[in-house]
Design a protein around this motif. Structure first.
Motif, short mmCIF file in Angstrom:
data_model
loop_
_atom_site.label_atom_id
_atom_site.label_comp_id
_atom_site.label_asym_id
_atom_site.label_seq_id
_atom_site.Cartn_x
_atom_site.Cartn_y
_atom_site.Cartn_z
N ALA A 1 0.82 -1.22 0.00
CA ALA A 1 0.00 0.00 0.00
C ALA A 1 0.85 1.26 0.00
N GLY A 2 2.15 1.12 -0.29
CA GLY A 2 3.01 2.31 -0.32
C GLY A 2 3.00 3.02 1.03
N ARG A 3 2.73 4.31 1.00
CA ARG A 3 2.68 5.07 2.26
C ARG A 3 1.24 5.31 2.73
N LEU A 4 0.29 4.61 2.11
CA LEU A 4 -1.12 4.87 2.44
C LEU A 4 -1.57 4.14 3.68
N LEU A 5 -0.95 3.00 3.98
CA LEU A 5 -1.30 2.24 5.20
C LEU A 5 0.00 1.86 5.88
N ASP A 6 0.03 1.94 7.21
CA ASP A 6 1.29 1.71 7.92
C ASP A 6 1.41 0.35 8.58
N THR A 7 0.28 -0.25 8.97
CA THR A 7 0.37 -1.50 9.72
C THR A 7 -0.69 -2.48 9.21
N PRO A 8 -0.47 -3.78 9.46
CA PRO A 8 -1.49 -4.77 9.08
C PRO A 8 -2.85 -4.48 9.72
N ARG A 9 -2.84 -3.99 10.97
CA ARG A 9 -4.13 -3.73 11.63
C ARG A 9 -4.84 -2.54 11.00
#
Length: 641
Positions: A310-318
């Motif tokens: 997700a590139g920089r759009l999402l940071d963590t699996p949660r």
């Protein structure tokens, strides 16, 4: 400035220098080299601007009202730099015709809210979106998209690709047509894979095609309408291919795909026969090897999952799980009654553009994102209570921990199997998850059929290396039809897009609309309404804490919120608050839902002495313009005993 003059000077100088010794012929290459050495070509290139539409590049247009689309501003044409050393495909959509379902649509009046069509495109990791046009029998699409053929170092990006190289690029242009009704509800109208390489054999490098769009799901054989499309290579090709060459290439690709799919089908039948021979009862288990996409095409389930970063759009699996859970949940529509569930697994682009889908679409996307975050993730196919078919996601920790992820809610459950051979008095873990049976699990490379004596999830052991518990499919067989580019029937997966929703603006809009709705509702009951802005503001931390808890599972900051409320509510007064969560941005719909809750209705219709009302809305924007909307209604009043 005066580029022509400078070019003439350089050429004159070059000819003087080069031609003097032995009057040789100067080729175009020599002259271009001379211009390049003096940096003139670079200057000219910097000046070259190519006009494309603002909606198709990064979609950074001003936030539109969320409820409807009114084109108030004339479209602004934004300039994009075009790199003349790269090849582009310029795709123009020049209107549609024969959208017969909209034959009776009246012409929309200026400023009137009407249903709209939007065309979404994906090509080699680039995504575009047309401007919405009113639904009509002949919708007025007038949009151009500049598709880069070499993107992200695919092949040798430093040299200009020629026609022969481009002929080997078999990625189609995936086009998805979405209809948005007057309430902002989206429906998938058509999904089409455009074969763009016919332009390589067209004279002048320009070709016009009429694309017949077919419906989706149960209507996948019915024509929806026709789009007129013009394709143009930019810069022009020095030599085009003959149409025989392109048609031969297409035939070869089709044959290769058909052969791979035939071999996989033969293998899958053999695998299924072996699976049934283990136990006759296996034929009732939910072992799903193929699934139909929105166009009614049967594809192996493993092809619906692909590691997605997700590139920089999402940071963590949660956070990824939270994002997937705020995409809307909607069953595939069925015409007519009957309890049979119409099954339709969507391609990722169709799911994202529509912003809602069934549980299978959510599970496939969540599994793809978790694989992108480096986890060992699988999609599980089984049932929940009352035998309702369901899909969810499972991750296997390196220490053997099995975690179930519910893609529709973002909840996570640790799986502790019950041992059926334990003595009856032994303490058994009570499962918290809603799943009852599990038939098979799969991801982009693996497929396992559950061959344990019972398919109940609670007694299931997830030792995937033990073939007496899980019957595996050959990784090679799966790879032959599901690997990226393996067959032309598996579409490449698109990247996620950043949100175009301005969270603060949207929060304010919904809040203003809710205040009006509450005041009008109270007025109908003969009650006056006094808003307490300070109390409204104090509700913000609570809404932020709720979202944080949904994302991370950790609740924080509750003490400060309670303390602030205690200080804001004087002695002898009562405070009531009611938080609620939505994944749509329609204030009227939210308000109607709130009134159905007796707690909320009690706050909105509060009677008493010194009644002060408060409402706070907080919109959290996620990729693909998905939103989590938290609303809190509150009131304080003097307690009269």
């Amino acid at each position: 400035m005066d580029v022509h003059g400078r070019i003439r000077e350089v050429l004159a100088e070059t000819i003087r220098e080069e031609l003097a010794p032995e009057h040789q012929q100067l080729s175009t290459e020599d002259l271009i080299k001379a211009l390049r050495q003096r940096g003139i070509i670079d200057d000219v290139m910097k000046e070259l601007k190519f006009v494309t539409d603002v909606n198709e590049t990064e979609r950074t247009s001003a936030p539109k009202p969320s409820t409807h689309f009114v084109d108030r501003e004339p479209p602004v044409l934004k300039k994009t730099n075009i790199d003349p050393t790269r090849r582009y495909l310029y795709l123009q959509v020049l209107g549609g015709k024969a959208f017969l379902e909209h034959l009776q649509e009246p012409e929309p009046l200026p400023g009137q809210i009407c249903s709209t069509f939007t065309l979404c495109l994906h090509f080699r990791n680039q995504r575009f979106r047309s401007k919405p046009v009113p639904c009509a029998c002949e919708p007025d699409f007038q949009d151009g998209f500049l598709l880069e053929i070499h993107k992200d170092n695919l092949g040798d990006g430093s040299k200009m690709v020629d026609a022969t190289t481009m002929l080997s690029i078999c990625d189609p242009v995936h086009m998805v047509l979405i209809k948005t009704d007057t309430f902002g509800e989206t429906t998938l109208v058509a999904s089409y894979f455009l074969e763009w390489r016919s332009v390589l054999a067209a004279e002048n490098g320009i070709t016009n095609v009429a694309v017949e769009l077919l419906g989706v799901g149960t209507e996948s054989k019915v024509s929806v309408g026709v789009l007129n499309i013009r394709l143009e290579m930019y810069p022009q090709l020095s030599k085009t291919l003959s149409s025989e060459i392109t048609s031969t290439q297409f035939t070869l690709e089709r044959q290769k795909t058909a052969e791979k799919e035939r071999l996989f089908l033969v293998y899958a039948k053999q695998w299924w026969r072996e699976y049934l021979q283990i136990r006759p009862t296996h034929n009732t288990r939910l072992v799903k090897i193929f699934a139909q996409d929105e166009n009614g095409v049967n594809r192996p389930v493993c092809s619906y999952v692909r590691p997605l970063r997700a590139g920089r759009l999402l940071d963590t699996p949660r956070q990824a799980a939270r994002f997937v859970s705020v995409l809307g949940h909607e069953r595939a529509p069925v015409i007519g009654g009957g309890s049979g569930k119409q099954e339709q697994w969507c391609t990722l682009l169709a799911f994202l553009c529509r912003n809602k889908g069934d549980c299978e679409d959510h599970a496939n996307l969540l599994c793809s994102l978790l694989l992108g975050f480096g986890l060992e993730a699988f999609v599980c196919v089984g049932t929940k209570a009352k035998g309702v078919p369901h899909t969810w996601v499972m991750t296997c920790g390196s220490d053997g921990t099995i975690t179930f992820w519910e893609s529709l809610t973002g909840h996570r459950y640790i799986h502790r199997p019950v041992n059926p051979d334990d003595p009856p008095l032994a303490e058994q873990p009570k499962p918290l998850y809603p799943y009852r049976t599990i038939g098979c699990i799969f991801n982009h490379q693996k497929f396992f059929g559950n061959c344990q004596p019972s398919d109940a999830v609670e007694v299931c052991v997830f030792d995937l290396h033990d073939e007496s518990k899980w019957k595996p499919m050959s990784g090679e067989a799966i790879k032959s039809v599901c690997a990226p580019g393996a067959t032309s029937s598996v579409p490449p997966s698109p990247p996620l897009c950043a949100s175009t929703v301005d969270a603060a603006v949207t929060s304010n809009e919904i809040e203003v609309q809710l205040r009006i709705l509450v005041s009008e509702h109270r007025k109908d009951l003969g009650l006056s309404t006094v808003w307490d802005d300070q109390l409204s503001y104090l509700l913000s931390p609570a809404l932020a804490a709720y979202e944080l808890e949904r994302t991370t599972g950790v609740s924080a900051g509750n003490e400060e919120f309670q303390d602030a409320v205690r200080r804001a509510v004087p002695d002898g007064h009562t405070f009531k608050g009611f938080p609620i969560h939505f994944v749509h941005r329609n204030a009227r719909r939210s308000f109607a839902t709130c009134l159905r809750s007796p707690f909320c209705e009690e706050i909105i219709c509060c009677r008493g002495d010194q009644v002060r009302l408060a409402v706070r809305v907080r919109v959290f924007a996620y990729p693909e313009s998905a939103c989590a909307v938290w609303i809190m209604f509150a009131c304080k009043y003097r307690s009269v005993l």
